[in-house]
Write an enzyme that holds these catalytic residues in place. Structure first.
Site, PDB file in Angstrom:
ATOM      1  N   ILE A  95       3.289   4.323  -0.245  1.00 11.63           N
ATOM      2  CA  ILE A  95       4.644   4.477  -0.783  1.00 11.63           C
ATOM      3  C   ILE A  95       5.257   3.108  -1.057  1.00 11.63           C
ATOM      4  O   ILE A  95       5.910   2.896  -2.083  1.00 11.63           O
ATOM      5  CB  ILE A  95       5.526   5.281   0.210  1.00 11.63           C
ATOM      6  CG1 ILE A  95       5.055   6.739   0.276  1.00 11.63           C
ATOM      7  CG2 ILE A  95       7.000   5.216  -0.182  1.00 11.63           C
ATOM      8  CD1 ILE A  95       5.778   7.579   1.342  1.00 11.63           C
ATOM      9  N   GLN A 153       7.349  17.340  14.424  1.00 11.31           N
ATOM     10  CA  GLN A 153       5.987  17.694  13.999  1.00 11.31           C
ATOM     11  C   GLN A 153       5.077  17.684  15.213  1.00 11.31           C
ATOM     12  O   GLN A 153       5.080  16.717  15.987  1.00 11.31           O
ATOM     13  CB  GLN A 153       5.485  16.693  12.941  1.00 11.31           C
ATOM     14  CG  GLN A 153       3.997  16.776  12.610  1.00 11.31           C
ATOM     15  CD  GLN A 153       3.582  18.118  12.035  1.00 11.31           C
ATOM     16  OE1 GLN A 153       4.296  18.708  11.231  1.00 11.31           O
ATOM     17  NE2 GLN A 153       2.448  18.629  12.460  1.00 11.31           N
ATOM     18  N   ARG A 179       0.845  -1.204   0.000  1.00 16.37           N
ATOM     19  CA  ARG A 179       0.000   0.000   0.000  1.00 16.37           C
ATOM     20  C   ARG A 179       0.873   1.244   0.000  1.00 16.37           C
ATOM     21  O   ARG A 179       2.035   1.199   0.396  1.00 16.37           O
ATOM     22  CB  ARG A 179      -0.870   0.049   1.275  1.00 16.37           C
ATOM     23  CG  ARG A 179      -1.907  -1.032   1.317  1.00 16.37           C
ATOM     24  CD  ARG A 179      -3.017  -0.679   2.287  1.00 16.37           C
ATOM     25  NE  ARG A 179      -2.624  -0.721   3.676  1.00 16.37           N
ATOM     26  CZ  ARG A 179      -2.987   0.185   4.582  1.00 16.37           C
ATOM     27  NH1 ARG A 179      -3.748   1.212   4.233  1.00 16.37           N
ATOM     28  NH2 ARG A 179      -2.603   0.084   5.837  1.00 16.37           N
ATOM     29  N   TYR A 196       5.220  15.209   2.730  1.00 16.85           N
ATOM     30  CA  TYR A 196       3.815  14.777   2.761  1.00 16.85           C
ATOM     31  C   TYR A 196       3.420  14.225   1.384  1.00 16.85           C
ATOM     32  O   TYR A 196       3.428  14.944   0.391  1.00 16.85           O
ATOM     33  CB  TYR A 196       2.924  15.941   3.198  1.00 16.85           C
ATOM     34  CG  TYR A 196       2.977  16.127   4.704  1.00 16.85           C
ATOM     35  CD1 TYR A 196       1.931  15.707   5.518  1.00 16.85           C
ATOM     36  CD2 TYR A 196       4.096  16.671   5.318  1.00 16.85           C
ATOM     37  CE1 TYR A 196       1.984  15.844   6.893  1.00 16.85           C
ATOM     38  CE2 TYR A 196       4.165  16.820   6.702  1.00 16.85           C
ATOM     39  CZ  TYR A 196       3.107  16.402   7.479  1.00 16.85           C
ATOM     40  OH  TYR A 196       3.171  16.524   8.840  1.00 16.85           O
ATOM     41  N   ILE A 197       3.127  12.930   1.372  1.00 17.39           N
ATOM     42  CA  ILE A 197       2.852  12.203   0.137  1.00 17.39           C
ATOM     43  C   ILE A 197       1.370  11.810   0.129  1.00 17.39           C
ATOM     44  O   ILE A 197       0.801  11.512   1.197  1.00 17.39           O
ATOM     45  CB  ILE A 197       3.752  10.937   0.054  1.00 17.39           C
ATOM     46  CG1 ILE A 197       5.239  11.287   0.266  1.00 17.39           C
ATOM     47  CG2 ILE A 197       3.549  10.212  -1.281  1.00 17.39           C
ATOM     48  CD1 ILE A 197       5.845  12.277  -0.720  1.00 17.39           C
ATOM     49  N   TYR A 208       6.288   9.392  16.558  1.00 16.39           N
ATOM     50  CA  TYR A 208       6.657   9.177  15.154  1.00 16.39           C
ATOM     51  C   TYR A 208       7.959   9.916  14.816  1.00 16.39           C
ATOM     52  O   TYR A 208       8.852   9.368  14.169  1.00 16.39           O
ATOM     53  CB  TYR A 208       5.501   9.672  14.275  1.00 16.39           C
ATOM     54  CG  TYR A 208       5.631   9.428  12.798  1.00 16.39           C
ATOM     55  CD1 TYR A 208       5.151   8.241  12.234  1.00 16.39           C
ATOM     56  CD2 TYR A 208       6.190  10.379  11.954  1.00 16.39           C
ATOM     57  CE1 TYR A 208       5.238   8.024  10.863  1.00 16.39           C
ATOM     58  CE2 TYR A 208       6.281  10.164  10.587  1.00 16.39           C
ATOM     59  CZ  TYR A 208       5.804   8.993  10.043  1.00 16.39           C
ATOM     60  OH  TYR A 208       5.894   8.783   8.690  1.00 16.39           O
ATOM     61  N   PRO A 237      10.793  11.253   3.076  1.00 10.84           N
ATOM     62  CA  PRO A 237       9.687  11.822   2.302  1.00 10.84           C
ATOM     63  C   PRO A 237       9.027  12.966   3.057  1.00 10.84           C
ATOM     64  O   PRO A 237       8.991  12.974   4.289  1.00 10.84           O
ATOM     65  CB  PRO A 237       8.689  10.661   2.166  1.00 10.84           C
ATOM     66  CG  PRO A 237       9.425   9.435   2.588  1.00 10.84           C
ATOM     67  CD  PRO A 237      10.490   9.904   3.551  1.00 10.84           C
ATOM     68  N   ILE A 267       3.733   3.241  10.871  1.00  7.83           N
ATOM     69  CA  ILE A 267       2.382   3.574  11.339  1.00  7.83           C
ATOM     70  C   ILE A 267       2.425   4.927  12.043  1.00  7.83           C
ATOM     71  O   ILE A 267       3.489   5.395  12.439  1.00  7.83           O
ATOM     72  CB  ILE A 267       1.834   2.503  12.323  1.00  7.83           C
ATOM     73  CG1 ILE A 267       2.772   2.350  13.534  1.00  7.83           C
ATOM     74  CG2 ILE A 267       1.644   1.174  11.622  1.00  7.83           C
ATOM     75  CD1 ILE A 267       2.196   1.501  14.664  1.00  7.83           C
TER      76      ILE A 267
HETATM   77  N1  CAA Z   1       1.476  24.133  15.737  1.00 10.63           N
HETATM   78  C1  CAA Z   1       0.963  24.806  16.795  1.00 10.63           C
HETATM   79  N2  CAA Z   1      -0.219  24.526  17.331  1.00 10.63           N
HETATM   80  C2  CAA Z   1      -0.931  23.546  16.767  1.00 10.63           C
HETATM   81  C3  CAA Z   1      -0.462  22.799  15.653  1.00 10.63           C
HETATM   82  C4  CAA Z   1       0.794  23.141  15.150  1.00 10.63           C
HETATM   83  N3  CAA Z   1       1.332  22.513  14.084  1.00 10.63           N
HETATM   84  N4  CAA Z   1      -1.383  21.886  15.327  1.00 10.63           N
HETATM   85  C5  CAA Z   1      -2.400  22.027  16.199  1.00 10.63           C
HETATM   86  N5  CAA Z   1      -2.128  23.032  17.064  1.00 10.63           N
HETATM   87  C6  CAA Z   1      -2.953  23.516  18.146  1.00 10.63           C
HETATM   88  C7  CAA Z   1      -4.382  23.732  17.688  1.00 10.63           C
HETATM   89  O1  CAA Z   1      -4.511  24.974  17.062  1.00 10.63           O
HETATM   90  C8  CAA Z   1      -5.124  23.626  18.996  1.00 10.63           C
HETATM   91  O2  CAA Z   1      -4.987  24.823  19.706  1.00 10.63           O
HETATM   92  P1  CAA Z   1      -6.260  25.498  20.416  1.00 10.63           P
HETATM   93  O3  CAA Z   1      -6.773  24.454  21.384  1.00 10.63           O
HETATM   94  O4  CAA Z   1      -5.700  26.725  21.078  1.00 10.63           O
HETATM   95  O5  CAA Z   1      -7.227  25.798  19.314  1.00 10.63           O
HETATM   96  C9  CAA Z   1      -4.332  22.608  19.783  1.00 10.63           C
HETATM   97  O6  CAA Z   1      -3.045  22.548  19.153  1.00 10.63           O
HETATM   98  C10 CAA Z   1      -4.951  21.227  19.718  1.00 10.63           C
HETATM   99  O7  CAA Z   1      -5.042  20.868  18.364  1.00 10.63           O
HETATM  100  P2  CAA Z   1      -6.097  19.834  17.856  1.00 10.63           P
HETATM  101  O8  CAA Z   1      -7.482  20.331  18.062  1.00 10.63           O
HETATM  102  O9  CAA Z   1      -5.718  19.414  16.479  1.00 10.63           O
HETATM  103  O10 CAA Z   1      -5.871  18.661  18.930  1.00 10.63           O
HETATM  104  P3  CAA Z   1      -6.313  17.212  18.771  1.00 10.63           P
HETATM  105  O11 CAA Z   1      -5.985  16.559  20.062  1.00 10.63           O
HETATM  106  O12 CAA Z   1      -7.688  17.110  18.247  1.00 10.63           O
HETATM  107  O13 CAA Z   1      -5.354  16.661  17.612  1.00 10.63           O
HETATM  108  C11 CAA Z   1      -3.352  16.061  16.520  1.00 10.63           C
HETATM  109  C12 CAA Z   1      -3.957  16.781  17.728  1.00 10.63           C
HETATM  110  C13 CAA Z   1      -3.771  14.607  16.533  1.00 10.63           C
HETATM  111  C14 CAA Z   1      -1.862  16.145  16.674  1.00 10.63           C
HETATM  112  C15 CAA Z   1      -3.845  16.741  15.226  1.00 10.63           C
HETATM  113  O14 CAA Z   1      -3.532  18.109  15.274  1.00 10.63           O
HETATM  114  C16 CAA Z   1      -3.162  16.133  14.019  1.00 10.63           C
HETATM  115  O15 CAA Z   1      -3.537  15.067  13.552  1.00 10.63           O
HETATM  116  N6  CAA Z   1      -2.138  16.808  13.480  1.00 10.63           N
HETATM  117  C17 CAA Z   1      -1.420  16.331  12.307  1.00 10.63           C
HETATM  118  C18 CAA Z   1      -0.142  15.713  12.721  1.00 10.63           C
HETATM  119  C19 CAA Z   1       0.600  15.345  11.447  1.00 10.63           C
HETATM  120  O16 CAA Z   1       1.026  16.189  10.683  1.00 10.63           O
HETATM  121  N7  CAA Z   1       0.766  14.056  11.226  1.00 10.63           N
HETATM  122  C20 CAA Z   1       1.445  13.628  10.035  1.00 10.63           C
HETATM  123  C21 CAA Z   1       0.800  12.362   9.568  1.00 10.63           C
HETATM  124  S1  CAA Z   1       1.422  11.886   7.978  1.00 10.63           S
HETATM  125  C22 CAA Z   1       2.953  11.321   8.293  1.00 10.63           C
HETATM  126  O17 CAA Z   1       3.392  11.199   9.397  1.00 10.63           O
HETATM  127  C23 CAA Z   1       3.760  10.957   7.086  1.00 10.63           C
HETATM  128  C24 CAA Z   1       5.025  11.665   7.062  1.00 10.63           C
HETATM  129  O18 CAA Z   1       6.066  11.084   7.378  1.00 10.63           O
HETATM  130  C25 CAA Z   1       5.062  13.085   6.624  1.00 10.63           C
END
Ligand code: CAA
Length: 243
Positions: free
Chosen positions: A17, A144, A15, A182-183, A150, A180, A88
């Protein structure tokens, strides 16, 4: 760039990448074994479409990795190429991150690299040839928000790569990483849309990457004539992080 029908194992290879890597290597003449952990339906679909052999085991389980590599060697031949791609996410901010979410990600993403490399290492040394590519991440390089587990595991992959490269060098084994960005995969699709929109807005190329754009990096690194490229990290992230 001869491949001599070399055997390549790709973890998480059915699946995202990993699937693109498996296909790219097959097209280049490698005999590919694609590992997967649990999604039988997608793996079987992948096998019927591509004709690539599939192998179900958990990369976090050392004994299972050793047994699988023994089976793959018996079926296809000695393993010349290993792509540690299986990974994961269990994203959460520190307050919500629990120990299980920490451990699962470390065991799979980083432990899996050790387990698989260990399983193929002595054979590669004996044959004086090996190519290992570990799939790290921009988030292991830059960190991140919400990914302490992660980012730690992926950052560990980059250190693992540089250390193992030094050990493999005298034995014709190269060990490299790809980081990588964001893919466009299921993993990235799971990021909440408003969060993802903000991330994409920070990618200079202006879009998510494609899995195939990572796969071509792997093909480059595993080539027989890539013997002088080792311990390196190839960042493929649309310009999102440069250093
Ligand atoms: N910087 C600063 N503040 C941030 C932020 C950031 N990047 N992201 C979220 N916040 C803040 C929000 O604004 C929020 O603040 P307020 O309460 O003041 O509004 C607070 O943090 C809580 O944020 P969430 O409501 O999003 O909190 P949550 O508990 O619902 O979710 C999380 C948190 C699960 C981390 C969610 O923000 C998320 O999924 N983020 C994405 C993380 C990400 O980029 N993952 C990559 C996956 S893909 C991958 O990993 C592949 C790869 O190698 C690139």
């Amino acid at each position: 760039m001869s491949t001599k029908g070399r055997v390549a194992v790709v973890t998480g290879g059915t699946r995202g990448i990993g699937a693109a890597i498996s296909i790219k290597l097959k097209e280049a003449g490698y005999a590919v074994a694609a590992n997967y952990a649990g999604n039988d339906e997608r793996a079987n679909q992948f096998k019927s479409v591509t004709g690539i052999s599939i192998h179900k085991f958990d990369v976090a389980d050392y004994e299972a990795c050793v047994a699988a590599c023994t089976r793959i060697t018996a079926e296809l031949g000695p393993i010349a190429v290993l792509v540690n791609n299986a990974g994961i996410t269990r994203d959460a901010t520190m307050s919500k991150l629990n120990h299980d979410m920490w451990q699962e990600v470390l065991d799979t993403n980083l432990g899996g690299c050790f387990n698989m490399a260990k399983a193929v290492w002595d054979g590669m040394r004996e044959r004086n040839f090996g190519r290992i590519v570990n799939i790290g991440s921009i988030n292991g390089q830059a960190g991140q928000y919400g990914q302490v587990n992660y980012a730690a595991a992926k950052s560990g992959i980059h250190g693992f790569t540089k250390a193992l490269a030094q050990e493999g060098a005298p034995k014709g084994i190269t060990v490299n990483a790809i980081a990588p960005g964001y893919i466009d995969t299921d993993m990235v699709a799971a990021v909440p849309k408003p969060v993802l929109d903000k991330i994409v807005a920070r990618i200079p190329v202006g879009r998510l990457g494609k899995a195939d754009e990572i796969a071509r990096g792997v093909l480059f690194l595993v080539a027989d004539d890539g013997g002088f490229i080792t311990g390196s990290t190839l960042s493929i992230n649309g310009g999102q992080h440069m250093y």
